[in-house]
Design a protein around this motif. Sequence first.
Motif, PDB file in Angstrom:
ATOM      1  N   GLN A 193       0.856  -1.189   0.000  1.00 58.55           N
ATOM      2  CA  GLN A 193       0.000   0.000   0.000  1.00 58.55           C
ATOM      3  C   GLN A 193       0.887   1.233   0.000  1.00 58.55           C
ATOM      4  N   ILE A 195       0.585   4.908   1.256  1.00 51.90           N
ATOM      5  CA  ILE A 195      -0.316   5.601   2.177  1.00 51.90           C
ATOM      6  C   ILE A 195       0.104   7.066   2.287  1.00 51.90           C
ATOM      7  N   LEU A 197       0.445  10.758   3.588  1.00 51.29           N
ATOM      8  CA  LEU A 197       0.552  11.417   4.899  1.00 51.29           C
ATOM      9  C   LEU A 197       1.246  12.757   4.698  1.00 51.29           C
ATOM     10  N   ILE A 202       5.374  12.392   8.519  1.00 52.83           N
ATOM     11  CA  ILE A 202       6.364  11.347   8.202  1.00 52.83           C
ATOM     12  C   ILE A 202       7.677  11.664   8.923  1.00 52.83           C
ATOM     13  N   LEU A 233       9.568  -0.853   4.082  1.00 52.77           N
ATOM     14  CA  LEU A 233       9.008   0.475   4.330  1.00 52.77           C
ATOM     15  C   LEU A 233       9.890   1.480   3.594  1.00 52.77           C
ATOM     16  N   THR A 235      10.056   5.746   2.305  1.00 49.89           N
ATOM     17  CA  THR A 235       9.432   7.065   2.461  1.00 49.89           C
ATOM     18  C   THR A 235       9.420   7.790   1.115  1.00 49.89           C
ATOM     19  N   ALA A 239       4.191  10.294   1.408  1.00 48.21           N
ATOM     20  CA  ALA A 239       3.525   8.987   1.472  1.00 48.21           C
ATOM     21  C   ALA A 239       4.517   7.949   2.004  1.00 48.21           C
ATOM     22  N   LEU A 240       3.975   6.924   2.614  1.00 49.64           N
ATOM     23  CA  LEU A 240       4.798   5.778   3.014  1.00 49.64           C
ATOM     24  C   LEU A 240       4.407   4.588   2.157  1.00 49.64           C
ATOM     25  N   LEU A 266       0.218  -3.914   8.677  1.00 54.75           N
ATOM     26  CA  LEU A 266      -0.157  -2.504   8.878  1.00 54.75           C
ATOM     27  C   LEU A 266      -0.746  -2.269  10.263  1.00 54.75           C
ATOM     28  N   ILE A 275       1.317   5.114  10.391  1.00 59.25           N
ATOM     29  CA  ILE A 275       0.403   5.392   9.264  1.00 59.25           C
ATOM     30  C   ILE A 275      -0.959   5.922   9.749  1.00 59.25           C
ATOM     31  N   LYS A 276      -1.042   6.230  11.035  1.00 54.92           N
ATOM     32  CA  LYS A 276      -2.311   6.707  11.617  1.00 54.92           C
ATOM     33  C   LYS A 276      -2.828   7.926  10.828  1.00 54.92           C
ATOM     34  N   GLY A 278      -3.494   8.164   7.836  1.00 55.93           N
ATOM     35  CA  GLY A 278      -3.056   8.217   6.432  1.00 55.93           C
ATOM     36  C   GLY A 278      -4.174   7.774   5.489  1.00 55.93           C
TER      37      GLY A 278
END
Length: 439
Positions: A193, A195, A197, A202, A233, A235, A239-240, A266, A275-276, A278
Amino acid sequence: MKTEKLEFDVIVVGAGMAGSTAAAIAAREGLKVAVIERGQKPGAKNYFGGALYTHALVDIYPDFFDRQPPLERPVTETGFWFLSNDGVVKATVQGGLVDNDPVDAFVALRSEFDLWWSEQAAAEGAFIIPKTLVTDFLFEDGRVNGVKTDRPQGDLYAPVVIICEGVNNLLTQKLGLIDHDVKINATALAVKQLISLPAKDINARLGLPDSNHGMAISVMGDVSMGLSGLGFLYTANSALSLGVGVTLDALQESGLKPYELLQRYLEHPVIAPLIKDGQMMEYGAHLIPEGGWTTMPRLYTDGVLVAGDAASMVNALHWEGTNMAITAGKQAGLAAVEAHKKGDFSAKTLSVYQDRLSELFVLKDLKQYRKMSAFLKNHPNFMDIYPTFLNDALGMFFTGFGKPKGDLYKKIFRSLTSRRPLLKAVGDLVALGRAVIGI
Ligand SMILES: Cc1cc2nc3c(=O)[nH]c(=O)nc-3n(C[C@H](O)[C@H](O)[C@H](O)COP(=O)(O)OP(=O)(O)OC[C@H]3O[C@@H](n4cnc5c(N)ncnc54)[C@H](O)[C@@H]3O)c2cc1C
């Protein structure tokens, strides 16, 4: 109505990293090159973690950074995170040898980058043909001399065809350069995914000083649920990119669904806060040809070369795929140029491609790591027992205040041997060493 025969010096199948590179190199030398891409546009079908590596990019375009490539963050911190079910040990490196100018790796989004990379090939003179599927080959006197496509009157002719069709190498199989379909024990399915943010979140969550700093992290342990696989992961600017890849046979045996694995990753207590709030921008899955050397097709035959994922050129442990594809694409382009100079498109002339790759990291590394895929399958302990032990051992070490340290070390030792007898653990380490060194 009589239609004109479409003739080129070189036809490249697939406008991914390998294909656009091969096309750029051949066109730069004055050859008439067609690149056929099945996607709506180059990049539309392409997907990765992921990071691109500077050495390969500047090798093709020494002024790469002046061309304003669509890159995301530079990788200024990289390494492993070892997850237990509720914690993490981080072994990352920043500064020092990672702090080069330019840095050695950049996060990128392939939908944007591949389009741009193909535009650089077009600027060299290559003719990009999107929305076109190559379905088969054309032959003259038993030799490939072009391709059939799904377009009406879509036959194209050239004395050299460079196959850069990616992991699902149907055309490579069709030519008999490999005698099997994608092998489920040597191919990973990665789900990911992207995501979205705010960049400031980040930076704050990952401890990055600003948006000119980024991370590339390989994640082991409680990410693959004990299956042979790795998480990641990366950056991007805002987005992540988070994903997990496990081999198809392990998935099949476990009965797990790929999206269940990703969802669990996740929701991991270490990952979820990152990712809260996001927003999911992309969700996708893609195969990775992890077999490398062991699942490599023949790389050339009369009038044909194979490069990139189509030729299983991936070092999964180091996440090296794009640089192998670019380097192989370059050597394939050069081999096509040499064949044109000689006016000889035989396998013998084109074999220079494999000779050159044998002298470079591509075939050297794939050969050295040839046992890695089997090693990971046969040593699932590296996916669960050891990352968990590492978390427990360091957790005990750093909380052992006011306790006799002799007892502490015994406890740490027991925490290992209760999971894996010492001799077997030593055997695992030796086997890891052998798989890495390639003996
Ligand atoms: C989740 C994931 C994470 C990864 N992370 C990294 C990373 O961080 N760094 C890294 O270097 N590598 C990474 N890789 C590997 C890397 O993405 C690949 O090795 C690389 O994209 C291979 O390039 P390629 O040109 O060979 O193939 P592709 O990029 O797959 O391109 C093949 C192209 O051929 C086209 N095509 C296929 N068949 C036909 C046909 N019959 N006719 C016309 N067109 C056709 C496709 O549409 C596609 O555009 C990752 C891969 C995955 C899946």
